[in-house]
Design a protein around this motif. Structure first.
Motif, PDB file in Angstrom:
ATOM      1  N   GLU A 377      44.716  47.145  34.449  1.00  0.00           N
ATOM      2  CA  GLU A 377      43.306  48.118  34.252  1.00  0.00           C
ATOM      3  C   GLU A 377      42.464  46.305  34.447  1.00  0.00           C
ATOM      4  N   VAL A 378      41.818  45.814  35.789  1.00  0.00           N
ATOM      5  CA  VAL A 378      41.203  44.731  35.682  1.00  0.00           C
ATOM      6  C   VAL A 378      39.360  45.314  35.569  1.00  0.00           C
ATOM      7  N   LEU A 379      38.249  44.880  34.764  1.00  0.00           N
ATOM      8  CA  LEU A 379      37.120  44.608  35.166  1.00  0.00           C
ATOM      9  C   LEU A 379      36.814  43.642  35.998  1.00  0.00           C
ATOM     10  N   VAL A 380      36.418  43.922  37.452  1.00  0.00           N
ATOM     11  CA  VAL A 380      36.440  43.350  38.360  1.00  0.00           C
ATOM     12  C   VAL A 380      34.839  42.286  38.158  1.00  0.00           C
ATOM     13  N   GLU A 381      35.111  41.099  38.023  1.00  0.00           N
ATOM     14  CA  GLU A 381      33.753  39.892  38.107  1.00  0.00           C
ATOM     15  C   GLU A 381      33.474  39.249  38.565  1.00  0.00           C
ATOM     16  N   LYS A 382      34.196  39.237  39.802  1.00  0.00           N
ATOM     17  CA  LYS A 382      33.632  38.035  40.460  1.00  0.00           C
ATOM     18  C   LYS A 382      33.936  38.222  42.037  1.00  0.00           C
ATOM     19  N   ILE A 383      33.836  38.336  43.063  1.00  0.00           N
ATOM     20  CA  ILE A 383      33.936  38.824  44.092  1.00  0.00           C
ATOM     21  C   ILE A 383      33.713  37.360  45.467  1.00  0.00           C
ATOM     22  N   GLY A 384      34.811  37.427  45.823  1.00  0.00           N
ATOM     23  CA  GLY A 384      35.321  36.049  45.952  1.00  0.00           C
ATOM     24  C   GLY A 384      35.099  36.545  47.896  1.00  0.00           C
ATOM     25  N   GLN A 385      35.960  35.903  49.129  1.00  0.00           N
ATOM     26  CA  GLN A 385      36.024  35.823  50.623  1.00  0.00           C
ATOM     27  C   GLN A 385      37.191  36.762  50.336  1.00  0.00           C
ATOM     28  N   THR A 387      38.506  38.584  48.185  1.00  0.00           N
ATOM     29  CA  THR A 387      39.444  38.077  47.236  1.00  0.00           C
ATOM     30  C   THR A 387      38.501  38.822  45.802  1.00  0.00           C
ATOM     31  N   ALA A 388      38.882  39.168  45.115  1.00  0.00           N
ATOM     32  CA  ALA A 388      38.052  39.734  43.662  1.00  0.00           C
ATOM     33  C   ALA A 388      39.270  38.971  42.363  1.00  0.00           C
ATOM     34  N   SER A 389      38.411  39.368  41.156  1.00  0.00           N
ATOM     35  CA  SER A 389      39.279  38.550  40.078  1.00  0.00           C
ATOM     36  C   SER A 389      38.138  39.452  38.832  1.00  0.00           C
ATOM     37  N   GLY A 390      39.005  39.462  38.134  1.00  0.00           N
ATOM     38  CA  GLY A 390      38.295  39.436  36.510  1.00  0.00           C
ATOM     39  C   GLY A 390      39.927  39.668  35.753  1.00  0.00           C
ATOM     40  N   ILE A 403      40.083  45.155  48.278  1.00  0.00           N
ATOM     41  CA  ILE A 403      39.646  46.521  48.970  1.00  0.00           C
ATOM     42  C   ILE A 403      39.031  47.958  48.388  1.00  0.00           C
ATOM     43  N   GLY A 404      37.779  47.552  48.509  1.00  0.00           N
ATOM     44  CA  GLY A 404      36.876  48.665  47.866  1.00  0.00           C
ATOM     45  C   GLY A 404      36.350  48.654  46.760  1.00  0.00           C
ATOM     46  N   ALA A 405      36.891  47.579  46.288  1.00  0.00           N
ATOM     47  CA  ALA A 405      36.199  46.837  44.984  1.00  0.00           C
ATOM     48  C   ALA A 405      35.147  46.148  44.754  1.00  0.00           C
ATOM     49  N   GLN A 406      34.438  46.381  43.602  1.00  0.00           N
ATOM     50  CA  GLN A 406      33.236  45.819  43.706  1.00  0.00           C
ATOM     51  C   GLN A 406      32.476  45.420  41.970  1.00  0.00           C
ATOM     52  N   LYS A 407      32.145  44.375  42.506  1.00  0.00           N
ATOM     53  CA  LYS A 407      32.065  44.356  40.753  1.00  0.00           C
ATOM     54  C   LYS A 407      31.613  45.705  39.961  1.00  0.00           C
ATOM     55  N   ASN A 408      31.799  44.824  38.100  1.00  0.00           N
ATOM     56  CA  ASN A 408      31.669  45.636  37.460  1.00  0.00           C
ATOM     57  C   ASN A 408      32.301  47.063  37.622  1.00  0.00           C
ATOM     58  N   MET A 409      33.813  47.194  38.099  1.00  0.00           N
ATOM     59  CA  MET A 409      34.295  48.173  38.777  1.00  0.00           C
ATOM     60  C   MET A 409      35.543  48.246  37.972  1.00  0.00           C
ATOM     61  N   ILE A 410      35.754  49.136  37.239  1.00  0.00           N
ATOM     62  CA  ILE A 410      37.191  48.701  36.857  1.00  0.00           C
ATOM     63  C   ILE A 410      38.592  49.665  37.806  1.00  0.00           C
ATOM     64  N   VAL A 411      39.650  48.569  38.519  1.00  0.00           N
ATOM     65  CA  VAL A 411      40.625  48.891  39.519  1.00  0.00           C
ATOM     66  C   VAL A 411      41.811  48.600  38.900  1.00  0.00           C
ATOM     67  N   LYS A 412      42.538  49.452  39.038  1.00  0.00           N
ATOM     68  CA  LYS A 412      43.954  49.156  38.784  1.00  0.00           C
ATOM     69  C   LYS A 412      45.212  48.247  39.346  1.00  0.00           C
ATOM     70  N   VAL A 413      45.274  47.563  38.633  1.00  0.00           N
ATOM     71  CA  VAL A 413      46.183  46.068  39.816  1.00  0.00           C
ATOM     72  C   VAL A 413      47.412  46.394  39.518  1.00  0.00           C
ATOM     73  N   LYS A 414      48.493  46.225  40.959  1.00  0.00           N
ATOM     74  CA  LYS A 414      50.150  45.916  40.279  1.00  0.00           C
ATOM     75  C   LYS A 414      50.216  44.066  40.614  1.00  0.00           C
ATOM     76  N   LEU A 415      50.738  43.980  39.155  1.00  0.00           N
ATOM     77  CA  LEU A 415      51.104  42.507  39.387  1.00  0.00           C
ATOM     78  C   LEU A 415      52.272  41.489  40.687  1.00  0.00           C
ATOM     79  N   THR A 416      52.180  40.820  40.904  1.00  0.00           N
ATOM     80  CA  THR A 416      53.000  40.783  42.169  1.00  0.00           C
ATOM     81  C   THR A 416      52.909  39.435  41.367  1.00  0.00           C
ATOM     82  N   GLY A 417      52.455  38.209  40.658  1.00  0.00           N
ATOM     83  CA  GLY A 417      52.571  37.031  41.598  1.00  0.00           C
ATOM     84  C   GLY A 417      52.247  35.553  40.543  1.00  0.00           C
ATOM     85  N   LEU A 418      53.066  35.141  40.142  1.00  0.00           N
ATOM     86  CA  LEU A 418      51.747  34.314  39.486  1.00  0.00           C
ATOM     87  C   LEU A 418      51.337  32.887  40.181  1.00  0.00           C
TER      88      LEU A 418
END
Ligand SMILES: Cc1cc2nc3c(=O)[nH]c(=O)nc-3n(C[C@H](O)[C@H](O)[C@H](O)COP(=O)(O)OP(=O)(O)OC[C@H]3O[C@@H](n4cnc5c(N)ncnc54)[C@H](O)[C@@H]3O)c2cc1C
Ligand code: SF4
Lengths: 435, 226
Positions: A377-385, A387-390, A403-418
């Protein structure tokens, strides 16, 4: 350039999370009072520099920020505060490019000082009240995560550390105050709080110690999660481990080992040994196998032999710290370590530091890889072009398609690679389900 | 000794006039300061500076919580910076005191029911004297390691069977050799609490011996001087 009557203020912050929190609280204070927050290049009326003195490098950096800022903001009222202001008060007070030098204990009242100055009063910082907890709950908009200060100061006197000299003796914020600050910070919209102080494990208000306080914080109603900034390995009971069952408390601790050698730890006046540290780590990992431990390591401490350094290397491998904040030992004037024998040559310190950095990256890669295929469960901190990250619960960096994520949202992310192969590596993934 | 210092002469919370100097050996002396309102827990230390100087050092408090004076025990260190200056202080000189600091020490409930072994090298005996003065009924043993038997500071204050002097450079102590050598020969009850104070090498070696004897690190508390 500011054209209206509204006064403007710019901030510069160096150093630790606690300093950052105190700046954020001051920003909140100033903006509540109607000041406009601007960059220091934009001719502000006031510049506040919150300095750090923890290493020699921090001193150099603080000094250069002061002179740069004062040069750029020529007509501004320049306020220097923070740990360097305590450590070099008289020297800074004699500098013409600084208007006020405000000690840490009076930092929370800088707004009154500036207001008094602009209304023509002859104000002196030493007249400000001393209160290390009088900070406003931080206003949303500055960051996605807010610190909550529960404690200040330390009287452990580790031999390398200047902090007890600049932050003073340990003091704890009253429980009711802490809980009020948590409530307000959550009301201000923060989804993640970081419990912060100088040595928070030493929290003590009457019979309430750190663990009990944490339990109370977790019971504050609201949709938020809690992290602990950094802890000394003082020995924790089973109740502390159990607290991490609480869905609000995130499975990560920054537990400061400093050295993997018992002999070095004693010279540092650190009153635990590696076996006790191991006990703590094992207690957690037995219950939560993927629990994330990060740490601080000082390399090249006076008298550190090859064998002692090797013990540190072994400890890093054994405890699998996913990140290591590595400090090459440097002398702090006025500390006991300055007077210890057998200071090591810079070359040895650099070699050891590089080795620890390599191990840190190796550990990080292994740790992050173990999450591939899992969700966080990722807290979205940055929104780029696109992409989002947190950060996920375990404090692991995650990037994903926006996809539909905004800053300060908590989203469930399936991790696929490093992605990446140095300290900036991160996990990539895909949103599975917005929450 | 008559008190030369009246509490009202104290200028500030942190400035104290030296009231008495006790010379215990050629190098070691104690400074007695007025206790005034200074409250502390036996085992804690203070930070002390000389008025007009710009350095300070930490010193364990040598006196008990309820003693008339605040006392510290100091050994002049050859080529040291601060101790030779402390040595030159006279009765009436001013020192600056901050504190008390530290978690090392004794809780009253534990003092009443616990069994203690205090292990000290040199001036590391200071916090233990403070504890014994504060809790005269405490169940304790002191193992004190020094070089020469003359360094058995205020030995007469401890009951003979509670104090063991280990001397490494003369044979006039109770045990000839390092305190760690003596420690290896000792037997202790499993519930014993250990408090160690002094230099880090002694503490490291003593910890290893106690751990080998099966004691848990959580039963052992340490105060490192250097
Ligand atoms: C918590 C704490 C409590 C302390 N309590 C006491 C006390 O009760 N009495 C006391 O005499 N000292 C005590 N010390 C040590 C004291 O703070 C100083 O380090 C000491 O007085 C030497 O100061 P200096 O400036 O003369 O020597 P420095 O220039 O600071 O040190 C020079 C060297 O002397 C050695 N040294 C330091 N202290 C001693 C010592 N006590 N005996 C022998 N060698 C030493 C070390 O190798 C050091 O590197 C304590 C230290 C700490 C951290
Ligand atoms: S615990 Fe040690 S390192 Fe941490 S602030 Fe206190 S003295 Fe410094």
């Amino acid at each position: 350039m500011i054209t209206n009557d509204k006064k403007s203020v710019a901030f510069k912050t160096l150093g630790c999370r606690l300093n950052q929190y105190e700046t954020d609280a001051l920003v909140t204070d100033f903006s509540n009072a109607g000041y406009e927050l601007v960059d220091y290049n934009a001719s502000p009326d006031v510049v506040i520099i919150n300095t750090c003195t923890v290493t020699n490098q921090s001193d150099t950096k603080s000094r250069s920020v002061i002179s740069q800022t004062a040069r750029k903001a020529k007509n501004a009222v320049v306020v220097v505060t923070g740990c360097m202001a305590n450590n070099f008060k008289e020297k800074l007070e004699s500098q013409e490019n600084i208007t006020f030098v405000v000690e840490n204990s009076r930092k929370s009242s800088i707004l009154s000082l500036i207001d008094a100055h602009f209304s023509g009063e002859i104000a002196h910082p030493d007249q400000l009240p001393q209160d290390v907890f009088r900070y406003e709950p931080v206003r949303k908009s500055l960051h996605t995560r807010s610190a909550v200060k529960i404690q200040d100061g330390c009287d452990n006197f580790c031999t390398f550390c200047i902090i007890p000299m600049v932050r003073g003796m340990a003091a704890s914020r009253p429980v009711a105050d802490v809980l009020e600050s948590v409530r307000k910070t959550v009301e201000n919209g923060f989804k993640e709080l970081v419990i912060t102080g100088v040595n928070i494990g030493r929290y003590e208000d009457g019979t309430v110690r750190f663990e009990e306080l944490l339990a109370k914080i977790l019971e504050v109603p609201g949709d938020f999660r809690v992290r602990i900034s950094s802890l000394e390995p003082d020995g924790f009971g089973d109740d502390f481990v159990k607290l991490f069952d609480h869905p609000k408390l995130m499975p990560h601790l920054h537990l400061c080992l400093q050295s993997g050698s018992d002999k070095t730890l004693l010279r540092m006046r650190r009153m635990y040994d590696v076996a006790q540290f191991r006990k703590t780590v094992n207690k957690f990992r037995t219950v939560y196998p993927d629990f994330n431990f990060t740490t601080d390591i000082i390399v090249g401490f006076p008298g550190e032999t090859d064998e002692e350094f090797q013990q540190t290397v072994d400890a890093i491998k054994e405890f699998n710290f996913s990140h290591i904040h590595t400090f090459k030992y440097s002398v702090r004037k006025g500390t006991r370590a300055e007077r210890l024998e057998n200071h090591l040559p810079e070359k040895v310190k650099t070699e050891r530091s590089l080795k620890v950095r390599d191990l840190s990256v190796e550990n990080m890669r292994r740790y992050l890889e173990s999450f591939i295929g899992k969700t966080q469960e990722v807290l979205v901190e940055k929104i780029g072009q696109g992409t989002a990250s947190g950060y996920g619960q375990h404090y692991i960096p995650v990037h994903f398609k926006l996809i539909g994520a905004q800053k300060n949202m908590i989203v469930k992310v399936k991790l696929t690679g490093l992605v990446g192969d140095d300290e900036d590596m991160f996990l990539s993934g895909e949103i599975v389900n917005n929450s | 000794m008559m008190s030369l210092m009246k509490p009202d002469i104290q200028m500030d919370e942190s400035f104290y006039k030296v009231e008495e100097i006790r010379h215990l050996t050629g190098e070691t002396f104690s400074l007695k300061l007025p206790k005034a309102r200074f409250a502390f827990k036996a085992g804690q230390h203070i930070s002390m500076g000389i008025v007009g100087g710009n350095q300070s050092r930490e010193y364990s408090i040598y006196s008990g919580e309820n003693d008339e004076n605040l006392e510290v025990l100091i050994k002049e260190v050859e080529n040291g910076y601060f101790t030779p200056r402390l040595r030159r202080l006279k009765v009436g000189s001013m020192v600056e005191v901050h504190g008390p600091f530290g978690k090392f020490g004794m809780e009253p409930e534990l003092a009443a029911k616990g069994k203690f072994v205090f292990i000290a090298s040199g001036t590391g005996i200071a916090p233990f004297r403070s504890i014994v003065h504060t809790y005269p009924e405490i169940d304790y043993r002191i193992i004190h390691g020094v070089r020469y038997s003359k360094e058995a500071y205020d030995r007469q204050e401890y009951a003979g069977d509670r104090y063991t002097l280990c001397t490494s450079r003369d044979k006039d102590g109770d045990y000839y050799g390092r305190l760690t050598g003596y420690l290896k020969t000792c037997k202790f009850a499993p519930e014993t609490h250990f408090d160690l104070c002094g230099n880090s090498n002694m503490i490291f070696d003593a910890l290893e011996i106690l751990k080998e004897k099966g004691f848990d690190r959580d039963q052992i508390h340490c105060e490192v001087y250097f």
